[in-house]
Design a protein around this motif. Sequence first.
Motif, short mmCIF file in Angstrom:
data_model
loop_
_atom_site.label_atom_id
_atom_site.label_comp_id
_atom_site.label_asym_id
_atom_site.label_seq_id
_atom_site.Cartn_x
_atom_site.Cartn_y
_atom_site.Cartn_z
N GLY A 109 15.66 -94.56 -37.72
CA GLY A 109 15.57 -94.14 -39.11
C GLY A 109 16.35 -95.06 -40.02
O GLY A 109 17.56 -95.30 -39.81
N ALA A 110 15.69 -95.58 -41.04
CA ALA A 110 16.35 -96.43 -42.04
C ALA A 110 16.84 -95.55 -43.18
O ALA A 110 16.05 -94.83 -43.79
CB ALA A 110 15.38 -97.48 -42.56
N PHE A 111 18.13 -95.59 -43.46
CA PHE A 111 18.66 -94.76 -44.55
C PHE A 111 18.66 -95.48 -45.89
O PHE A 111 18.94 -94.87 -46.92
CB PHE A 111 20.06 -94.21 -44.21
CG PHE A 111 21.12 -95.25 -44.01
CD1 PHE A 111 21.86 -95.73 -45.07
CD2 PHE A 111 21.38 -95.74 -42.73
CE1 PHE A 111 22.85 -96.67 -44.89
CE2 PHE A 111 22.37 -96.69 -42.53
CZ PHE A 111 23.11 -97.16 -43.61
N ASN A 112 18.33 -96.76 -45.87
CA ASN A 112 18.15 -97.50 -47.12
C ASN A 112 17.37 -98.78 -46.77
O ASN A 112 17.14 -99.08 -45.60
CB ASN A 112 19.48 -97.80 -47.81
CG ASN A 112 20.41 -98.68 -46.97
OD1 ASN A 112 20.02 -99.26 -45.97
ND2 ASN A 112 21.66 -98.77 -47.39
N PRO A 113 16.97 -99.56 -47.76
CA PRO A 113 16.21 -100.77 -47.47
C PRO A 113 16.95 -101.78 -46.61
O PRO A 113 16.36 -102.42 -45.74
CB PRO A 113 15.90 -101.33 -48.87
CG PRO A 113 15.89 -100.13 -49.76
CD PRO A 113 16.99 -99.26 -49.22
N LEU A 114 18.25 -101.94 -46.83
CA LEU A 114 19.01 -102.93 -46.07
C LEU A 114 19.05 -102.56 -44.58
O LEU A 114 18.95 -103.44 -43.72
CB LEU A 114 20.43 -103.07 -46.63
CG LEU A 114 21.26 -104.22 -46.08
CD1 LEU A 114 20.61 -105.56 -46.40
CD2 LEU A 114 22.67 -104.17 -46.64
N GLY A 158 15.00 -106.22 -33.51
CA GLY A 158 13.86 -106.31 -32.61
C GLY A 158 13.12 -105.02 -32.34
O GLY A 158 12.34 -104.95 -31.39
N PHE A 159 13.31 -104.00 -33.17
CA PHE A 159 12.58 -102.75 -32.99
C PHE A 159 11.15 -102.91 -33.50
O PHE A 159 10.82 -103.86 -34.21
CB PHE A 159 13.30 -101.61 -33.70
CG PHE A 159 14.59 -101.23 -33.02
CD1 PHE A 159 14.60 -100.29 -32.00
CD2 PHE A 159 15.79 -101.81 -33.39
CE1 PHE A 159 15.77 -99.95 -31.35
CE2 PHE A 159 16.98 -101.47 -32.75
CZ PHE A 159 16.97 -100.55 -31.73
N GLU A 160 10.32 -101.94 -33.12
CA GLU A 160 8.88 -102.05 -33.41
C GLU A 160 8.47 -101.43 -34.74
O GLU A 160 7.35 -101.62 -35.20
CB GLU A 160 8.07 -101.40 -32.29
CG GLU A 160 8.15 -102.11 -30.96
CD GLU A 160 9.42 -101.82 -30.19
OE1 GLU A 160 9.92 -102.75 -29.53
OE2 GLU A 160 9.91 -100.67 -30.24
N GLY A 161 9.34 -100.66 -35.36
CA GLY A 161 9.01 -100.04 -36.63
C GLY A 161 10.23 -99.34 -37.20
O GLY A 161 11.29 -99.29 -36.56
N VAL A 162 10.08 -98.81 -38.40
CA VAL A 162 11.15 -98.04 -39.02
C VAL A 162 10.62 -96.66 -39.39
O VAL A 162 9.43 -96.48 -39.68
CB VAL A 162 11.73 -98.73 -40.28
CG1 VAL A 162 12.33 -100.07 -39.94
CG2 VAL A 162 10.67 -98.88 -41.37
N TYR A 163 11.52 -95.70 -39.35
CA TYR A 163 11.18 -94.33 -39.72
C TYR A 163 11.93 -93.98 -40.99
O TYR A 163 13.09 -94.36 -41.18
CB TYR A 163 11.56 -93.37 -38.60
CG TYR A 163 11.26 -91.92 -38.91
CD1 TYR A 163 9.94 -91.48 -39.01
CD2 TYR A 163 12.28 -91.01 -39.13
CE1 TYR A 163 9.66 -90.15 -39.33
CE2 TYR A 163 12.01 -89.69 -39.44
CZ TYR A 163 10.70 -89.27 -39.53
OH TYR A 163 10.42 -87.96 -39.84
N ILE A 164 11.27 -93.23 -41.88
CA ILE A 164 11.89 -92.82 -43.14
C ILE A 164 11.92 -91.30 -43.13
O ILE A 164 10.90 -90.62 -43.25
CB ILE A 164 11.11 -93.35 -44.35
CG1 ILE A 164 10.97 -94.87 -44.26
CG2 ILE A 164 11.80 -92.95 -45.65
CD1 ILE A 164 10.02 -95.47 -45.29
N SER A 165 13.12 -90.76 -42.99
CA SER A 165 13.32 -89.33 -42.77
C SER A 165 13.49 -88.57 -44.08
O SER A 165 14.27 -88.97 -44.95
CB SER A 165 14.58 -89.14 -41.90
OG SER A 165 15.05 -87.82 -41.97
N GLY A 166 12.81 -87.44 -44.17
CA GLY A 166 13.01 -86.56 -45.32
C GLY A 166 14.40 -85.96 -45.33
O GLY A 166 14.99 -85.75 -46.40
N ILE A 177 6.65 -92.41 -42.52
CA ILE A 177 7.44 -91.61 -43.45
C ILE A 177 7.19 -90.12 -43.27
O ILE A 177 6.09 -89.69 -42.91
CB ILE A 177 7.16 -92.04 -44.91
CG1 ILE A 177 8.24 -91.53 -45.86
CG2 ILE A 177 5.77 -91.60 -45.36
CD1 ILE A 177 8.20 -92.18 -47.24
N ASP A 178 8.22 -89.35 -43.51
CA ASP A 178 8.20 -87.89 -43.43
C ASP A 178 7.68 -87.35 -44.77
O ASP A 178 8.33 -87.50 -45.80
CB ASP A 178 9.63 -87.42 -43.17
CG ASP A 178 9.77 -85.91 -43.09
OD1 ASP A 178 8.77 -85.19 -43.31
OD2 ASP A 178 10.90 -85.46 -42.81
#
Length: 299
Positions: free
Chosen positions: A29-34, A43-51, A88-89
Motif C-alpha cells: 500500500g502506497a500512502f503517498n506518491p513518493l 521491484g514490486f509488481e504493483g501498488v495498492y491505494i487503500s481507502g 484502488i479501494d
Amino acid sequence: MLHSTVPAHVKRRLFRERLATGELLRLPGAFNPLSARLIERKGFEGVYISGAVLSADLGLPDIGLTTLTEVAARGAQIARTTDLPALIDADTGFGEPMNVARTIQMLEDAGVAGAHIEDQVNPKRCGHLDGKAVVDDTTALRRIRAAVDARRDENFLVMARTDIRAVEGLDAAVDRAKALVDAGADAVFPEAMRTLEEFAAIRAAVDVPILANMTEFGKSDLFSVDQLRDVGVNIVIWPVSLLRIAMGAADRALDALLSEGRLTELLPQMQHRAELYDLIDYEGYNRFDSSVFDFDITR
C-alpha cells in the motif's frame, strides 16, 4: 520526470497479462506518491491505494466518510508517479449503481489500473472490524454489473470485494464469490479470511484471480507470500503497513525531541537527503533545466 512514461491503458494491459500468467503479484500500500515510487524501485509488481489509508491521512475513521473526488484525486497523484499498475479501494462505489458507474469512469480518468467494489451496507466500516453488514445478493450484483458496464477500457480491472465471510460464514462467501464472478467481476477480494484453507476454498470456487489482504491486527493471520502462492492466491496487498511503520517512526521521533531535544540518535534510521533527491529524480529535472539542480547533496 513529472509523470510516468507508461500510459494508463498500457499499465492496465500489462497488469492483466501478468495476472493471466497465474503468478502472485505483490502490491504494498502506497500512502503517498513518493512511497509508490519507492515501491516501484524496490521491484514490486504493483501498488495498492487503500481507502483506510486515505481516510486516516485525512484524520478520519474508515467508515465511508471520504468522497469519490478525494479518492480519485489521490489515485491520480499516485498513479502518475509510477510505471506500476495501481489498484484502488473504491469502497461501496459511493452510492447506488449509477454512482458506481460514475466512480469507475472517474477512476479510469485518474489513471489507475483497477478498483474493487465491496458488498457492505453503505456507510461501510473497516473490513476487519466487528459489526459489519452486507447488502443482499441483488444489490451486490447490481454494483458489479454497473461497474463492468461503465468502464470504457476493457482492461480496467473490476474486482469484487465481499465481506460476507465475517457476517454469514465461509459457505456464504463461496456462494457470493461465484455470483459476483457470474455478474462480470474480473477478480475477487474475499475479505477477512481466517485460514489458508479458506483462501483455498475461494480459489476452488472461482476461475478468476483472487486477492489476499494481509493487514496487521486484523482477522486474518499474516501469511507469507509463499504460503499464499501455494493456495492459489494471485494478488497480495499490505494496505496500511507502510503508513503504520511511518507513523510509528514519527511517534518515536517526536518522543526523542521531547526527551532529548534533538534527533541525532535517529539519523541512521532516516532516509538520507541524497536518497530522497534520487528518488524524486532531481537529476532528471536538471537535464531539462540545468538551473534546477546545481547544488551538492552529499552532505
